[in-house]
Scaffold this active site. Structure first.
Site, PDB file in Angstrom:
ATOM      1  CE  LYS B  53      -3.588   2.724   0.822  1.00 37.52           C
ATOM      2  NZ  LYS B  53      -4.320   3.128  -0.389  1.00 37.52           N
ATOM      3  CB  ILE B  79      -8.541   4.739   0.046  1.00 41.16           C
ATOM      4  CG1 ILE B  79      -9.214   3.495  -0.558  1.00 41.16           C
ATOM      5  CG2 ILE B  79      -7.956   4.447   1.425  1.00 41.16           C
ATOM      6  CD1 ILE B  79     -10.432   2.993   0.162  1.00 41.16           C
ATOM      7  CG  ASN B 107       2.452   2.573  -4.538  1.00 35.34           C
ATOM      8  OD1 ASN B 107       2.073   3.597  -3.976  1.00 35.34           O
ATOM      9  ND2 ASN B 107       2.174   2.325  -5.802  1.00 35.34           N
ATOM     10  CG  ASN B 135       0.284   6.597  -6.817  1.00 35.46           C
ATOM     11  OD1 ASN B 135      -0.040   6.911  -7.961  1.00 35.46           O
ATOM     12  ND2 ASN B 135      -0.602   6.551  -5.826  1.00 35.46           N
ATOM     13  CB  CYS B 138      -3.125   8.275  -6.233  1.00 28.25           C
ATOM     14  SG  CYS B 138      -4.605   7.694  -5.400  1.00 28.25           S
ATOM     15  CE  LYS B 173      -0.524   1.606  -9.843  1.00 29.74           C
ATOM     16  NZ  LYS B 173      -0.994   0.854  -8.680  1.00 29.74           N
ATOM     17  CB  ILE B 199      -3.778   1.505 -16.024  1.00 26.85           C
ATOM     18  CG1 ILE B 199      -4.986   0.613 -15.810  1.00 26.85           C
ATOM     19  CG2 ILE B 199      -3.319   1.507 -17.434  1.00 26.85           C
ATOM     20  CD1 ILE B 199      -6.235   1.044 -16.599  1.00 26.85           C
TER      21      ILE B 199
HETATM   22  C1  LIG Z   1      -8.836   0.162  -2.640  1.00 29.58           C
HETATM   23  C2  LIG Z   1      -7.693   0.464  -3.574  1.00 29.58           C
HETATM   24  C3  LIG Z   1      -6.573   1.148  -3.085  1.00 29.58           C
HETATM   25  C4  LIG Z   1      -5.507   1.456  -3.942  1.00 29.58           C
HETATM   26  N1  LIG Z   1      -4.420   2.115  -3.433  1.00 29.58           N
HETATM   27  C5  LIG Z   1      -3.364   2.399  -4.259  1.00 29.58           C
HETATM   28  C6  LIG Z   1      -2.195   3.041  -3.746  1.00 29.58           C
HETATM   29  O1  LIG Z   1      -2.076   3.325  -2.544  1.00 29.58           O
HETATM   30  N2  LIG Z   1      -1.188   3.350  -4.623  1.00 29.58           N
HETATM   31  C7  LIG Z   1      -1.267   3.011  -5.964  1.00 29.58           C
HETATM   32  O2  LIG Z   1      -0.331   3.293  -6.703  1.00 29.58           O
HETATM   33  N3  LIG Z   1      -2.353   2.386  -6.452  1.00 29.58           N
HETATM   34  C8  LIG Z   1      -3.398   2.067  -5.641  1.00 29.58           C
HETATM   35  N4  LIG Z   1      -4.510   1.409  -6.163  1.00 29.58           N
HETATM   36  C9  LIG Z   1      -4.536   1.034  -7.604  1.00 29.58           C
HETATM   37  C10 LIG Z   1      -4.162  -0.430  -7.818  1.00 29.58           C
HETATM   38  O3  LIG Z   1      -2.842  -0.695  -7.380  1.00 29.58           O
HETATM   39  C11 LIG Z   1      -4.287  -0.837  -9.306  1.00 29.58           C
HETATM   40  O4  LIG Z   1      -3.421  -0.026 -10.069  1.00 29.58           O
HETATM   41  C12 LIG Z   1      -5.697  -0.656  -9.850  1.00 29.58           C
HETATM   42  O5  LIG Z   1      -6.650  -0.977  -8.867  1.00 29.58           O
HETATM   43  C13 LIG Z   1      -5.964  -1.508 -11.094  1.00 29.58           C
HETATM   44  O6  LIG Z   1      -5.848  -2.900 -10.818  1.00 29.58           O
HETATM   45  P1  LIG Z   1      -7.108  -3.843 -10.437  1.00 29.58           P
HETATM   46  O7  LIG Z   1      -8.191  -3.552 -11.406  1.00 29.58           O
HETATM   47  O8  LIG Z   1      -6.577  -5.238 -10.516  1.00 29.58           O
HETATM   48  O9  LIG Z   1      -7.491  -3.468  -9.047  1.00 29.58           O
HETATM   49  C14 LIG Z   1      -5.585   1.079  -5.313  1.00 29.58           C
HETATM   50  C15 LIG Z   1      -6.699   0.391  -5.789  1.00 29.58           C
HETATM   51  C16 LIG Z   1      -7.748   0.072  -4.947  1.00 29.58           C
HETATM   52  C17 LIG Z   1      -8.937  -0.677  -5.492  1.00 29.58           C
END
Ligand SMILES: Cc1cc2nc3c(=O)[nH]c(=O)nc-3n(C[C@H](O)[C@H](O)[C@H](O)COP(=O)(O)O)c2cc1C
Ligand SMILES: Cc1cc2nc3c(=O)[nH]c(=O)nc-3n(C[C@H](O)[C@H](O)[C@H](O)COP(=O)(O)OP(=O)(O)OC[C@H]3O[C@@H](n4cnc5c(N)ncnc54)[C@H](O)[C@@H]3O)c2cc1C
Ligand code: FES
Lengths: 277, 312
Positions: B53, B79, B107, B135, B138, B173, B199
């Site tokens: 995270k 979040i 990350n 990241n 975001c 990212k 992505i």
């Molecule tokens: C609840 C949640 C929290 C996330 N937190 C982060 C984060 O802290 N940093 C980040 O770079 N991406 C974050 N992401 C993005 C995911 O790492 C990922 O790039 C994105 O969800 C696409 O993949 P998926 O469809 O398999 O979830 C988050 C995604 C979700 C659903």
């Protein structure tokens, strides 16, 4: 202990007043579940709807089976209602922290509003016959199913009912009859409050508990994705600043720790569905 | 495609920007906590690696609830990058991950270039970190990521500064919320990055028509899950053609087949995100699924499939 299960549906029936009772075979969960803990249920094996739905455990029936009581409020619960006996359900649990149990000298006072009674049903069965239950709702039809009210009567010393329109029990708010009861009872025995229901009711019960200096534990609801403390989606605002996770540190919290003023401006639930009986 | 007639266990190992992965399956940041949350379901030794995270210099409280909303085959999240800060991460979260034979990719993000650099500095000396994933994309925090990830010059300056700060492999990212993702991939390459992740979530919104209010307290949120997979595969494909950096592909991966779409499009590794919420063992299922398809197709070495989609 394994917390990821495929549980067979042993029985699944409408209970009246819009509720369903589902009995699941889940031995590991039945032997370890505590009142106040919950499970995440996969209502469908497809990717739409994607997320599992959280439900409180309303009773452990045997060494191998447990019960969930739920109301159809949207698409997920409507799909769940369509699942039949003999099928299996993907299940994650038991999750979260339950209610801290009272010691022998303390009288437990349970307060259920709306559809918040299922975890308190399990609690009532575990804390023994000295408990008092307060049930509150808009009208008679919004009370828990009659079989559940009876089950509470069997488990508790007394069931106190209040409806806003007076169609059952005392006319008025649960919090009014609760307040009078606490004033009378607090001289006789130490008390502890356990509450589950709408946010506004929990806030009011917490306030009354504070006025009477009675410990009060509330079970909170928030939307959940993982149920495991990973997504940070289920945040409950804390008085000390910041948030705690309903799925991990909760869903049961000490009411004094919660920031009741940070009122949720957006509804938790989605679309209201017509209840099929 | 090279067909190797071999029924023995296929070789899934990958060298990603100098990071040795025993298989290409990682966990997407923010969907797997700091590993420990999933320890009872997944033997972390069986994963290519864990991307934790997002971590910032100071603890972040996050957005008010409701923070999530389910959408068709997907979900929106706002979040707000809640996390305990880099010091708590190093002292309380990293020691657990060190116990496993798996790559740990951290990350990280900041609200200014200086904060990003400060986090990178703190991570520099720590034992047990294989790489950092920056990241820049975001979409949740108004003052944060978005400004960097959608501005080419800011992206280049930020990633150059981080590159100079750390000896660890730097993975950028990228945000999908841009017109041309390849321009940002090139900026990351020019800044000296070792790899790319894409992505991140797609910016979205849902409205409660009866209350006439947004479903999320934050109004907008990031869309993830199977719903976004075709968009993600397309962006990985375009990026792989435009730059030669290795790519971690992600967006809606649930099965081995899903992962292989990304690999054929040009990703060397993949990350499983939202699927972890649906099935806590999703990552292991993806590893097994990739293996199964390789055996069925007679592919002995996974790296031979990278970028091998045959286009007419
Ligand atoms: C609840 C949640 C929290 C996330 N937190 C982060 C984060 O802290 N940093 C980040 O770079 N991406 C974050 N992401 C993005 C995911 O790492 C990922 O790039 C994105 O969800 C696409 O993949 P998926 O469809 O398999 O979830 C988050 C995604 C979700 C659903
Ligand atoms: C810890 C906990 C215990 C619960 N115990 C029970 C119980 O014992 N019996 C029961 O009938 N209901 C219980 N609920 C509420 C139950 O989770 C919702 O009614 C259910 O998720 C609705 O799903 P849906 O698809 O039918 O509704 P929709 O409104 O269409 O769902 C849309 C989205 O919002 C979420 N959601 C909707 N309402 C709630 C809610 N009240 N709380 C959290 N998320 C919600 C859904 O999970 C879904 O992600 C509990 C909730 C929590 C958090
Ligand atoms: S539901 Fe994911 S952290 Fe609580």
């Amino acid at each position: 202990m394994n917390r990821l299960h495929q549980a067979a549906i042993l029985s699944h029936k409408p209970m009246g007043r819009g509720y369903y009772r589902i009995v699941l075979k889940a031995p590991e969960m039945a032997s370890s579940a505590l009142p106040g803990q919950f499970v995440m249920v996969r209502v469908s094996d497809t990717l739409d709807p994607l997320l599992a739905r959280p439900f409180g455990i309303s009773s452990v029936l045997s060494k191998t089976s447990l019960e969930i009581l739920y109301r159809v409020v949207g698409r997920g619960t409507a799909l769940l209602a369509g699942r039949d006996r003999g099928q299996t359900l993907g299940l994650l649990g038991p999750l979260g922290k339950g209610f801290p149990l009272p010691d022998k000298k303390t009288t437990p006072v349970l307060v259920a509003g709306g559809s918040g009674f299922p975890p308190l049903h399990f609690l009532a069965q575990r804390v023994g016959s000295g408990a008092h239950l307060f049930l509150g709702s808009r009208d008679k039809e919004s009370l828990p199913p009659t079989a559940i009210v009876k089950s509470f009567r069997d488990a508790c010393a007394k069931v106190h009912i209040a409806t806003e329109d007076g169609s059952a029990g005392t006319k008025g708010m649960t919090t009014d009859i609760l307040n009078a009861f606490l004033t009378k009872m607090e001289k006789k025995s130490p008390l502890v409050l356990y509450a589950c229901g709408p946010h506004a009711m929990l806030a009011a019960v917490g306030r009354i508990a504070a006025e009477h200096s009675i410990p009060c534990y509330v079970s909170m609801e928030e939307r959940m994705a993982c149920g495991l403390g990973a997504c940070m989606g289920c945040s409950i605002p804390m008085k000390s600043g910041g948030y705690k996770r309903a799925c991990k540190e909760g869903p049961v919290f000490d009411s004094r720790d919660i920031d009741w003023s940070e009122r949720v401006s957006v509804k938790i639930q989605g679309s209201e569905f017509k209840v099929r009986r | 495609m090279m067909i190797v007639k071999n029924k023995t266990k296929p070789d899934l190992s990958i060298d990603f920007a100098g990071i040795k992965l025993k298989n290409p399956v990682l966990t997407a940041s923010g969907t797997f906590g700091y590993g420990e949350e999933f320890g009872e379901f997944v033997d972390l030794n069986k994963l290519g690696g864990v991307i934790v995270k997002g971590i910032s210099l100071n603890p972040i409280k996050g957005n008010p609830p409701p923070r999530i909303w389910e959408t068709p085959s997907g979900m929106l999240n706002a979040i707000g990058l809640e996390n305990p800060g880099v010091d708590v991460f190093l002292n309380e979260k990293l020691p657990y991950l060190r116990k496993f034979d798996t790559a740990v990719i951290v990350n990280m993000f900041g609200y200014s270039l200086e904060e990003y650099v400060a986090v990178a500095e703190r991570l520099n000396g720590a034992r047990g970190i294989s790489g950092i994933e920056v990241n820049i994309s975001c979409p949740n925090v108004k003052a944060g990521g978005m400004a960097f990830g959608t501005d080419l010059k800011a992206t280049f300056e930020l990633l150059s500064a981080i590159r100079k700060t750390t000896k660890l492999p730097v993975i950028a990212k990228l945000s999908p919320n841009v017109t041309d993702v390849t321009a940002f991939a090139k900026a990351a390459r020019d800044a000296g990055c070792d790899g790319l992740s894409l992505i991140n979530t797609l910016l979205g919104m849902a409205i409660d028509v009866r209350c006439r209010k947004p479903r999320l307290a934050n109004c907008t949120g990031g869309l993830s899950g199977p719903a976004i997979r075709p968009v993600a595969v397309r962006m990985v494909w375009q990026t792989a053609k435009a730059v030669s950096l290795p790519i971690i592909g992600m967006g809606g991966i649930v099965t081995g087949e899903d992962a292989l779409e990304f690999i054929l499009a040009g990703a060397s590794a993949v990350a499983v995100g939202t699927a972890n919420f649906v099935n806590p063992r999703a990552t292991l299922d993806v590893v097994k699924g990739i293996e199964r398809v390789m055996i069925e197709q007679g592919v002995g070495v996974l790296s031979e499939l990278v970028g091998k989609v045959s286009v007419p």
